[in-house]
Design a protein around this motif. Structure first.
Motif, PDB file in Angstrom:
ATOM      1  N   SER A 115       1.764  -4.741 -12.513  1.00 57.24           N
ATOM      2  CA  SER A 115       1.224  -5.518 -11.510  1.00 57.24           C
ATOM      3  C   SER A 115       0.880  -6.704 -11.996  1.00 57.24           C
ATOM      4  CB  SER A 115      -0.308  -4.828 -10.984  1.00 57.24           C
ATOM      5  OG  SER A 115      -0.954  -5.735 -10.060  1.00 57.24           O
ATOM      6  N   ASN A 116       0.921  -7.816 -11.508  1.00 61.98           N
ATOM      7  CA  ASN A 116       0.651  -9.068 -12.033  1.00 61.98           C
ATOM      8  C   ASN A 116      -1.030  -9.286 -11.355  1.00 61.98           C
ATOM      9  OD1 ASN A 116       3.117  -9.807 -12.812  1.00 61.98           O
ATOM     10  ND2 ASN A 116       3.741 -11.106 -11.118  1.00 61.98           N
ATOM     11  N   GLY A 117      -1.650 -10.010 -12.266  1.00 63.72           N
ATOM     12  CA  GLY A 117      -2.838 -10.205 -11.901  1.00 63.72           C
ATOM     13  C   GLY A 117      -4.075 -10.042 -13.106  1.00 63.72           C
ATOM     14  N   LYS A 118      -5.233 -10.056 -12.712  1.00 64.23           N
ATOM     15  CA  LYS A 118      -6.542 -10.090 -13.691  1.00 64.23           C
ATOM     16  C   LYS A 118      -6.574  -8.591 -13.982  1.00 64.23           C
ATOM     17  CE  LYS A 118      -7.346 -14.467 -13.257  1.00 64.23           C
ATOM     18  NZ  LYS A 118      -7.247 -15.670 -14.485  1.00 64.23           N
ATOM     19  N   HIS A 119      -6.697  -8.402 -15.317  1.00 67.05           N
ATOM     20  CA  HIS A 119      -6.884  -6.832 -15.695  1.00 67.05           C
ATOM     21  C   HIS A 119      -8.070  -6.216 -15.104  1.00 67.05           C
ATOM     22  CE1 HIS A 119      -5.980  -3.469 -18.561  1.00 67.05           C
ATOM     23  NE2 HIS A 119      -7.455  -3.496 -18.533  1.00 67.05           N
ATOM     24  N   GLN A 120      -9.375  -6.876 -15.311  1.00 68.44           N
ATOM     25  CA  GLN A 120     -10.432  -5.888 -14.613  1.00 68.44           C
ATOM     26  C   GLN A 120     -10.378  -5.837 -13.391  1.00 68.44           C
ATOM     27  OE1 GLN A 120     -14.057  -7.515 -16.313  1.00 68.44           O
ATOM     28  NE2 GLN A 120     -15.386  -6.305 -15.044  1.00 68.44           N
ATOM     29  N   PHE A 121      -9.943  -6.853 -12.542  1.00 65.42           N
ATOM     30  CA  PHE A 121      -9.873  -6.711 -11.120  1.00 65.42           C
ATOM     31  C   PHE A 121      -8.815  -5.650 -10.602  1.00 65.42           C
ATOM     32  CE2 PHE A 121      -8.040  -8.315  -7.068  1.00 65.42           C
ATOM     33  CZ  PHE A 121      -9.442  -8.509  -6.227  1.00 65.42           C
ATOM     34  N   GLN A 122      -7.774  -5.731 -11.246  1.00 69.93           N
ATOM     35  CA  GLN A 122      -6.779  -4.860 -10.814  1.00 69.93           C
ATOM     36  C   GLN A 122      -7.052  -3.357 -11.221  1.00 69.93           C
ATOM     37  OE1 GLN A 122      -5.353  -6.223  -8.282  1.00 69.93           O
ATOM     38  NE2 GLN A 122      -3.223  -6.716  -8.783  1.00 69.93           N
ATOM     39  N   MET A 123      -7.654  -3.389 -12.301  1.00 73.41           N
ATOM     40  CA  MET A 123      -7.977  -2.021 -12.588  1.00 73.41           C
ATOM     41  C   MET A 123      -9.076  -1.203 -11.827  1.00 73.41           C
ATOM     42  SD  MET A 123      -5.964  -0.776 -14.910  1.00 73.41           S
ATOM     43  CE  MET A 123      -6.993   0.862 -15.229  1.00 73.41           C
ATOM     44  N   GLY A 124      -9.974  -2.218 -11.488  1.00 71.68           N
ATOM     45  CA  GLY A 124     -11.044  -1.993 -10.451  1.00 71.68           C
ATOM     46  C   GLY A 124     -10.373  -1.326  -9.299  1.00 71.68           C
ATOM     47  N   ASN A 125      -9.424  -2.000  -8.573  1.00 72.97           N
ATOM     48  CA  ASN A 125      -8.613  -1.826  -7.504  1.00 72.97           C
ATOM     49  C   ASN A 125      -7.787  -0.253  -7.678  1.00 72.97           C
ATOM     50  OD1 ASN A 125      -9.521  -3.974  -6.212  1.00 72.97           O
ATOM     51  ND2 ASN A 125      -7.608  -5.150  -6.683  1.00 72.97           N
ATOM     52  N   ILE A 126      -7.270  -0.198  -8.812  1.00 74.61           N
ATOM     53  CA  ILE A 126      -6.570   1.220  -9.210  1.00 74.61           C
ATOM     54  C   ILE A 126      -7.882   2.205  -9.151  1.00 74.61           C
ATOM     55  CG2 ILE A 126      -5.398   2.311 -10.976  1.00 74.61           C
ATOM     56  CD1 ILE A 126      -3.908  -0.336 -11.545  1.00 74.61           C
ATOM     57  N   ASP A 127      -8.735   1.992  -9.822  1.00 73.77           N
ATOM     58  CA  ASP A 127      -9.828   3.281  -9.817  1.00 73.77           C
ATOM     59  C   ASP A 127     -10.474   3.480  -8.341  1.00 73.77           C
ATOM     60  OD1 ASP A 127      -9.492   3.219 -12.512  1.00 73.77           O
ATOM     61  OD2 ASP A 127     -11.244   1.861 -13.073  1.00 73.77           O
ATOM     62  N   ALA A 128     -10.391   2.304  -7.683  1.00 69.47           N
ATOM     63  CA  ALA A 128     -10.916   2.302  -6.273  1.00 69.47           C
ATOM     64  C   ALA A 128      -9.961   3.323  -5.531  1.00 69.47           C
ATOM     65  CB  ALA A 128     -11.247   1.292  -5.745  1.00 69.47           C
ATOM     66  N   LEU A 129      -8.653   3.217  -5.714  1.00 67.79           N
ATOM     67  CA  LEU A 129      -7.706   3.963  -4.991  1.00 67.79           C
ATOM     68  C   LEU A 129      -7.731   5.398  -5.470  1.00 67.79           C
ATOM     69  CD1 LEU A 129      -4.809   1.629  -4.715  1.00 67.79           C
ATOM     70  CD2 LEU A 129      -6.269   2.222  -2.813  1.00 67.79           C
ATOM     71  N   GLY A 130      -8.268   5.805  -6.766  1.00 71.50           N
ATOM     72  CA  GLY A 130      -8.229   7.088  -7.313  1.00 71.50           C
ATOM     73  C   GLY A 130      -7.022   7.390  -7.633  1.00 71.50           C
ATOM     74  N   ILE A 131      -6.081   6.543  -8.275  1.00 71.37           N
ATOM     75  CA  ILE A 131      -4.730   6.871  -8.588  1.00 71.37           C
ATOM     76  C   ILE A 131      -4.647   6.911 -10.245  1.00 71.37           C
ATOM     77  CG2 ILE A 131      -3.927   6.647  -6.462  1.00 71.37           C
ATOM     78  CD1 ILE A 131      -2.933   4.009  -7.574  1.00 71.37           C
ATOM     79  N   ALA A 132      -5.494   6.344 -10.987  1.00 70.26           N
ATOM     80  CA  ALA A 132      -5.319   6.188 -12.516  1.00 70.26           C
ATOM     81  C   ALA A 132      -4.859   7.418 -13.197  1.00 70.26           C
ATOM     82  CB  ALA A 132      -6.753   5.503 -13.243  1.00 70.26           C
ATOM     83  N   HIS A 133      -5.622   8.512 -12.741  1.00 69.54           N
ATOM     84  CA  HIS A 133      -5.342   9.784 -13.484  1.00 69.54           C
ATOM     85  C   HIS A 133      -3.769  10.322 -13.206  1.00 69.54           C
ATOM     86  CE1 HIS A 133      -6.148  11.172  -9.530  1.00 69.54           C
ATOM     87  NE2 HIS A 133      -5.435  12.381  -9.743  1.00 69.54           N
TER      88      HIS A 133
END
Length: 222
Positions: A115-133
């Motif tokens: 993904s293009n974008g800011k690291h902390q911001f995009q990781m926050g969105n990924i975590d919010a979706l609950g899919i990082a694992h």
């Protein structure tokens, strides 16, 4: 044989249109004392227009909003801080997101996000979706110092997954940054259009819903 599936984030896994609309409505209500002189529908419409589906960073968006609507009681910095702090709470996944990721993993496929974008911001969105694992690799342009459509960020992702380009599928909504870039290094490009203005007829395949990926993987591995 397909061994890995990689995804774009915004417009592919994250329903960004729905997320942005929900966030902007929420921001308006939070800051109504400062924004109340602007009709809510107009504030939302102008934000979404200036945002250009996420391709314009929000400092520019808010500066323009302040100028156009003569906003005096809140600063660009405060609006941007609100965006960074609250956006993740409004994240809307596309239908069937969790199910398709579980299905692909059950087939023994490795999964990743570029993904293009800011690291902390995009990781926050990924975590919010609950899919990082579910992900074996997550690459965000800011932390990788590379941006799509640069082929190097795709090669870097493949390296972390330990697969070749010909063994991989990339799913995205942007004709150039996602599909053309992935195909250029030999990946199978699956286009998931997020706008009728887009055009990626050169994609190897096209889907409307995420669960259609199962059929594509099954066909490729037949």
């Amino acid at each position: 044989m397909i061994k890995a599936v990689l995804f774009d984030l915004d417009g592919t896994l994250l329903n960004r249109d729905a997320t942005v609309a929900s966030f902007v409505a929420g921001q308006y209500e939070r800051l109504r004392p400062s924004l109340g002189h602007i009709p809510k529908a107009l504030y939302m419409e102008r934000f979404i227009d200036l945002d250009q589906r996420g391709y314009v960073w929000k400092d520019k968006v808010y500066r323009q909003l302040i100028q156009e609507f003569e906003i005096e009681r809140v600063t660009m910095e405060s609006l941007l801080e609100d965006y960074l702090a609250h956006f993740r709470f409004y994240c809307v996944p596309f239908e069937g997101l969790e199910t398709i990721l579980e299905s692909l993993k059950a087939q023994g496929l490795k999964l990743g996000i570029i993904s293009n974008g800011k690291h902390q911001f995009q990781m926050g969105n990924i975590d919010a979706l609950g899919i990082a694992h579910h992900m074996n690799a997550i690459l965000i342009s800011e932390s990788e110092h590379l941006r799509k459509p640069d082929s190097e960020i795709f090669y870097k992702a493949l390296g972390r997954l330990g697969v070749d380009a010909a063994e991989s599928v990339f799913v995205g909504d942007h004709p150039v940054n996602d599909i053309e870039a992935a195909q250029a290094i030999g990946m199978f490009g699956v286009w998931k259009p997020s706008s009728i203005q887009d055009e990626a007829s050169f994609a190897n395949a096209q889907i409307v819903k995420l669960d259609e990926l199962n059929r594509i993987i099954e066909t490729l591995n037949a």
